[in-house]
Design an enzyme around this catalytic site. Structure first.
Site, mmCIF file in Angstrom:
data_model
loop_
_atom_site.group_PDB
_atom_site.id
_atom_site.type_symbol
_atom_site.label_atom_id
_atom_site.label_comp_id
_atom_site.label_asym_id
_atom_site.label_seq_id
_atom_site.Cartn_x
_atom_site.Cartn_y
_atom_site.Cartn_z
ATOM 1 N N ARG A 486 -7.622 3.998 -2.732
ATOM 2 C CA ARG A 486 -6.987 3.506 -3.958
ATOM 3 C C ARG A 486 -7.250 2.002 -4.112
ATOM 4 O O ARG A 486 -7.925 1.386 -3.286
ATOM 5 C CB ARG A 486 -5.492 3.825 -3.941
ATOM 6 N N ASP A 487 -6.665 1.433 -5.152
ATOM 7 C CA ASP A 487 -6.935 0.021 -5.443
ATOM 8 C C ASP A 487 -6.087 -0.887 -4.546
ATOM 9 O O ASP A 487 -5.302 -1.675 -5.019
ATOM 10 C CB ASP A 487 -6.632 -0.259 -6.911
ATOM 11 N N GLU A 488 -6.274 -0.738 -3.248
ATOM 12 C CA GLU A 488 -5.495 -1.536 -2.313
ATOM 13 C C GLU A 488 -6.436 -2.053 -1.224
ATOM 14 O O GLU A 488 -6.862 -3.184 -1.279
ATOM 15 C CB GLU A 488 -4.337 -0.705 -1.740
ATOM 16 N N ASP A 495 0.295 -2.231 9.455
ATOM 17 C CA ASP A 495 -0.502 -1.045 9.769
ATOM 18 C C ASP A 495 -1.387 -1.317 10.986
ATOM 19 O O ASP A 495 -1.489 -0.504 11.910
ATOM 20 C CB ASP A 495 -1.387 -0.662 8.574
ATOM 21 N N TRP A 549 5.243 -6.787 10.279
ATOM 22 C CA TRP A 549 3.986 -7.068 9.580
ATOM 23 C C TRP A 549 3.465 -8.427 10.054
ATOM 24 O O TRP A 549 2.393 -8.509 10.650
ATOM 25 C CB TRP A 549 4.199 -7.024 8.050
ATOM 26 N N GLU A 763 -0.780 8.960 4.696
ATOM 27 C CA GLU A 763 0.115 7.800 4.612
ATOM 28 C C GLU A 763 1.572 8.202 4.801
ATOM 29 O O GLU A 763 2.350 7.500 5.432
ATOM 30 C CB GLU A 763 -0.054 7.155 3.224
ATOM 31 N N HIS A 784 -4.607 7.006 5.864
ATOM 32 C CA HIS A 784 -3.874 5.829 6.317
ATOM 33 C C HIS A 784 -3.726 6.004 7.826
ATOM 34 O O HIS A 784 -3.190 7.003 8.266
ATOM 35 C CB HIS A 784 -2.473 5.873 5.705
HETATM 36 C C1 BGC Z 1 0.305 -0.122 2.056
HETATM 37 C C2 BGC Z 1 0.894 -0.014 3.412
HETATM 38 C C3 BGC Z 1 1.512 -1.330 3.701
HETATM 39 C C4 BGC Z 1 2.640 -1.433 2.737
HETATM 40 C C5 BGC Z 1 3.611 -2.482 2.943
HETATM 41 C C6 BGC Z 1 1.426 -0.290 1.097
HETATM 42 O O1 BGC Z 1 1.051 -0.311 -0.207
HETATM 43 O O2 BGC Z 1 -0.526 0.926 1.752
HETATM 44 O O3 BGC Z 1 0.257 0.664 4.336
HETATM 45 O O4 BGC Z 1 1.826 -1.592 4.997
HETATM 46 O O5 BGC Z 1 2.198 -1.393 1.417
HETATM 47 O O6 BGC Z 1 4.730 -1.864 3.146
#
Ligand code: BGC
Length: 910
Positions: A486-488, A495, A549, A763, A784
């Site tokens: 996706r657009d991420e 992660d 994180w 995910e 994911h």
């Molecule tokens: C991502 C996650 C990331 C999270 C933050 C999501 O959009 O795909 O894997 O850690 O945002 O909570």
């Protein structure tokens, strides 16, 4: 590599697998004291290196004559074989170093020298760069991609070239050519960095490809991360168009030299690539191809002069990590079939199943009519009607277009894009024909070769292991991304942190994480906070990425140190770690991180947990997670200080850990050992981070187990708690419960997605369920890796291969198998930096057979399960077997100290 293999076959006791900065013969290093590695090769029990000698020479001739004119380490009494710093003459830009090593064994016998290896220095001074950044006048917009610029330069050589090196980089991505041939096989170079702080460059040896007379250097530039779409943002996040920088250093046989640079004498044109974007896909019109554009004798009179861009002074660095490459090609599991669902805009075509959710793109071999456009749409799954499901891609188009130039079969693969997909729909408005084998999945990944394998008697768990490895393959592309479709596709810190230990089993990730740590350091705020994604990009979150994180900034390098003994990585970033932990201290309230009055970002909670945790309130409180990770990061910093010999800091941060632990206990733990928040993750963190007082650990573990039982053997943990859950249970004596969770097939569980045919890790635990169908399209990736963190437990506990933190990188190995959960066998192997480690156990009713492999020059402590205290090895009592250094009986196990070698233990177990 090839020459090393050849020689090592001839002389078995010579050191093998020589590496420099983790790589085989790297062409471009900018560390002045590169670190050298080799493996001590003799098999058999008790093989040990007692000394080594390294020779580094300025030529192969000198090296063959055993003249270390750059460095002769002399005989060094040492068993070290990794991370040995070059300590010879000062090296200069572009210098080539040939090196070899010999070793002495336990009997004091010297080996022959290894086969030669090499490295080359990069351009060490800013002043070495003479080239100008160049590009095209063509420029896209925030929502519009521009055609890819093609660049070429003709130059004439009238004398013999003795040595030629190309140093090259781009803002954007480049593909280079010399005389029509592609240079290198890397993809998406020079990769993604924080471009405002640094850009990586590569070096190539072109000596043998140059010819007398005219030569042509060519390049195609792609938008990449620099000016293509990053996340869901507008394009042009870093700059408006790609730029190219290269210089060719030529040394001639007559002793003269010349440097040819990029400047406005290069010519440029657009060509067949009409648009190329990582997220949206590529559009290619083969009718616009310019045959011979990158070779001599091409008429470039229609091309314009390249434009020069002012140098903004961005430092150029040699890339410390592996490049992205095609690591595999896969073919569809069945011939493409008619897409028999309604397609948009009267398209008609074929649906092709590659059988594996993968990352990369497809190569097609197709026939239609000249001028006809073929469209490729990608998706990870099919919907209930068998139609391609793409709603979860959000704004990522993931569509490639190819316009045919002829009526004949043509072959095409996009260059400047990648997709996350299992299915590709190939469609057009007119008829077309795919050749037999006309679709090939090109798997792209940062080149981190597989090092680990795990398998056991349960096929579902074996599929889980495959899914974990494919998740890693797909998401270790330049940076550790959350997801590839996706657009991420961002370097989400949480992660990466939960998965790094598993990652270091599966693949050789030392260089990959070394490079990413620089991205993390570049992204660190003035206040010491680490952002949620690195390289940083707007995520709507202020600089502090929040608990679990931000802490990746210290957890990942510590893990890399454990697995590869990388003190330099720790030393290099030490100040960054200190600033981070100081930030935690300053921004916490009475040592509670993310306390109610914290004005920054309180974190993602136990992201995607099913007990109400996560960004919404409820579940595991964010301040609890925050304080637990504050304690953990402080403790890791103390350990890092200890490794680096900074004793005062080690004491200081250990004291801080203890203070935070006391604050945690006061606030979150009742006198009975119950957590203030009754979630699995709360217990897991308190136990795993050693925050639970010793005397309450049993009660806390029992409460955790009770919660799991209450949920009928289901977990309720999210990203934060999941990686440690089975470790905590095993450590507390509840391995049976850990196995129950592992075997669980109804969601939430690891095997649920496997039973639904998943080929990667989802995910969400409930990405798709029978009753609810697909989860929220806003966030539902089927690739994911985070929950794949269970992989580490399979290696470390089920097979039982672990690290002794006092002797990192498997210098001393802990081998402790966990026969249980109804498994009749399990086997893991790890091609560690010191050699191959294996642990393979088999349970035949009560008879237990365990084969272990301890690499040369390492030792191990093996915990052999035994009901009656008896263990046999090679037909005799194990404590008398060769290589067994000591034996100690403990309840249920015989603890053996092992020298290197292979052992087969047998015993009787319950
Ligand atoms: C991502 C996650 C990331 C999270 C933050 C999501 O959009 O795909 O894997 O850690 O945002 O909570």
């Amino acid at each position: 590599m090839a020459r090393q293999k050849k020689a090592s076959q001839k002389v078995s006791s010579a050191p093998i697998d020589l590496r420099c900065e983790y790589r085989v013969d790297p062409p471009c290093i900018d560390a002045l004291h590169p670190r050298l590695f080799w493996k001590f090769s003799p098999n058999g029990r008790g093989q040990r290196q007692t000394a080594y000698q390294i020779l580094a020479a300025s030529s192969l001739k000198n090296l063959s004559a055993n003249k270390g004119d750059l460095w002769d380490s002399g005989k060094v009494e040492s068993d070290h074989s990794i991370q040995i710093e070059y300590a010879g003459k000062l090296l200069s830009s572009g210098q080539r170093v040939e090196w070899k090593v010999r070793v002495w064994d336990a009997a004091g016998k010297a080996s022959v020298y290894s086969a030669p290896a090499s490295w080359e220095m990069g351009l060490l001074q800013a002043a070495d760069w003479k080239a100008q950044w160049i590009g095209s006048t063509v420029v896209g917009g925030p929502r519009t991609a521009a055609p890819a610029p093609y660049l070429r330069k003709t130059f004439n050589l009238n004398k013999k070239v003795h040595r030629a090196r190309l140093y090259v980089t781009a803002l954007g991505i480049y593909e280079c050519y010399l005389n029509g041939q592609r240079i290198g096989d890397e993809v998406f170079r020079p990769g993604w960095t924080e471009y405002t702080r640094r850009v990586q460059y590569d070096a190539y040896d072109l000596t043998s490809q140059l010819q007398r007379g005219d030569n042509v250097l060519g390049a195609i530039l792609g938008d990449g991360w620099y000016c293509g779409q990053v996340q869901a943002l507008d394009r042009q996040f870093y700059g408006d168009r790609p730029r190219f920088l290269a210089q060719l250093h030529l040394e001639f046989a007559d002793g003269s030299s010349r440097v040819m640079v990029t400047d406005s004498t290069w010519k440029t044109s657009t060509g067949p690539i009409l648009a190329g974007d990582m997220m949206q896909g590529e559009s290619y019109d083969a009718r616009r191809e310019m045959p011979g554009w990158n070779a001599p004798n091409f008429d470039d009179r229609q091309w314009s002069r390249a434009i020069e861009f002012a140098d903004s002074g961005i430092p150029r660095v040699a890339c410390p990590g592996p490049a992205v490459r095609c690591v595999a090609q896969i073919v569809p599991i069945a011939p493409p079939k008619k897409a028999d669902y309604p397609l948009d805009w009267h398209y008609r075509g074929l649906l092709c199943d590659l059988g594996q959710n993968m990352v990369g793109r497809v190569r097609i071999h197709v026939r239609g009519k000249a001028g006809q456009t073929i469209r490729l749409r990608h998706g990870e799954v099919l919907d209930k009607d068998g139609a391609l499901y793409r709603a979860n891609l959000r704004s990522a188009g993931a569509i490639d277009f190819y316009t045919l130039k002829s009526d004949d079969f043509e072959t095409w693969e996009p260059r400047f894009t990648f997709h996350g997909f299992r299915y590709v729909e190939i469609a057009s408005h007119q008829d077309f024909e795919l050749a037999k084998d006309g679709v090939v999945g090109i798997v792209l990944q940062s080149d981190t070769p597989l090092t680990g394998a795990f398998e056991c008697s349960d096929p579902l768990i074996n599929q889980l292991q495959k899914n974990i490895q494919w998740g890693q393959r797909g998401n270790f592309l330049e940076i550790p991304t959350d997801c590839p479709q996706r657009d991420e596709r961002l370097g989400w810190m949480g992660d990466a942190q939960v998965f790094v230990r598993t990652a270091a089993f599966n693949m050789d990730v030392a260089g990959f994480f070394t490079k990413w740590q620089t991205d993390i350091a570049d992204a660190q705020g003035q206040d010491g906070a680490f952002p949620p994604v690195c390289p940083n990009a707007p995520t709507g979150i202020a600089n502090d990425g929040g608990p679990a994180w931000a802490d990746a900034g210290i957890i990942c390098p510590w893990t890399i140190h454990l697995c590869f003994a990388d003190r330099r990585l720790l030393a290099q970033h030490y100040q960054s770690f200190v600033r981070f932990v100081n930030f935690l201290q300053q921004s916490s309230h009475d040592l509670i991180r993310c306390a109610a009055d914290y004005s920054g970002f309180p974190g993602f909670g136990d992201w995607l947990a099913l007990d109400g945790s996560g960004i919404v309130q409820g579940g595991t409180p964010r301040d609890l997670i925050g304080t637990a990770f504050f304690a953990y990061s402080a403790r890791l910093l103390s350990r890092i200080a200890n490794v680096l010999g900074k004793d005062e800091d080690a004491r200081k941060y250990q004291a801080l850990f203890e203070q935070v632990r006391r604050a945690f206990v006061r606030r979150y733990i009742t006198p009975a050992g119950l957590m203030a928040a009754q979630t699995q993750t709360a217990y897991v963190l308190a136990l795993h981070f050693d925050l639970m007082p010793q005397e309450l650990r049993a009660a806390a573990a029992a409460a955790l187990v009770q919660d799991i039982k209450k949920r009928k053997n289901h977990l309720s943990t999210g990203f934060v708690g999941t990686p440690y859950l089975c470790h905590v249970l095993t450590q507390a004596g509840y391995a049976d419960v850990a196995f129950d969770l592992l075997h669980q097939k109804t969601w939430p569980s690891w095997l649920y997605s496997v039973t639904q045919g998943a080929t990667t890790i989802w995910e969400r635990w409930d990405g798709w369920t029978h009753d609810k169908g697909f989860q929220d399209v806003g966030m539902n990736s089927f690739n994911h890796y985070a929950y794949g963190a269970i992989g580490a437990w399979l290696y470390q506990c089920v097979a039982g291969i672990d690290i002794d933190p006092e002797k990192p990188a498997y210098e001393h190995i802990l081998l402790r198998p966990l026969p249980g959960g109804g498994l009749t066998h399990a086997k893991a192997s790890l091609n560690s930096i010191r050699g191959l480690i294996t642990s393979a156990w088999r349970k035949d009713k009560k008879r237990f057979t365990w084969t272990v492999q301890v690499p040369p020059n390492t030792t191990a402590t093996a915990y052999v399960p035994t009901q009656d205290g008896r263990v046999l090895e090679g037909g005799q009592s194990a404590d008398h077997a060769a290589g067994v250094l000591s034996a100690k009986a403990e309840p249920g196990v015989l603890v053996l100290e092992l020298a290197s070698g292979q052992y087969v233990f047998t015993s009787m177990v319950a």
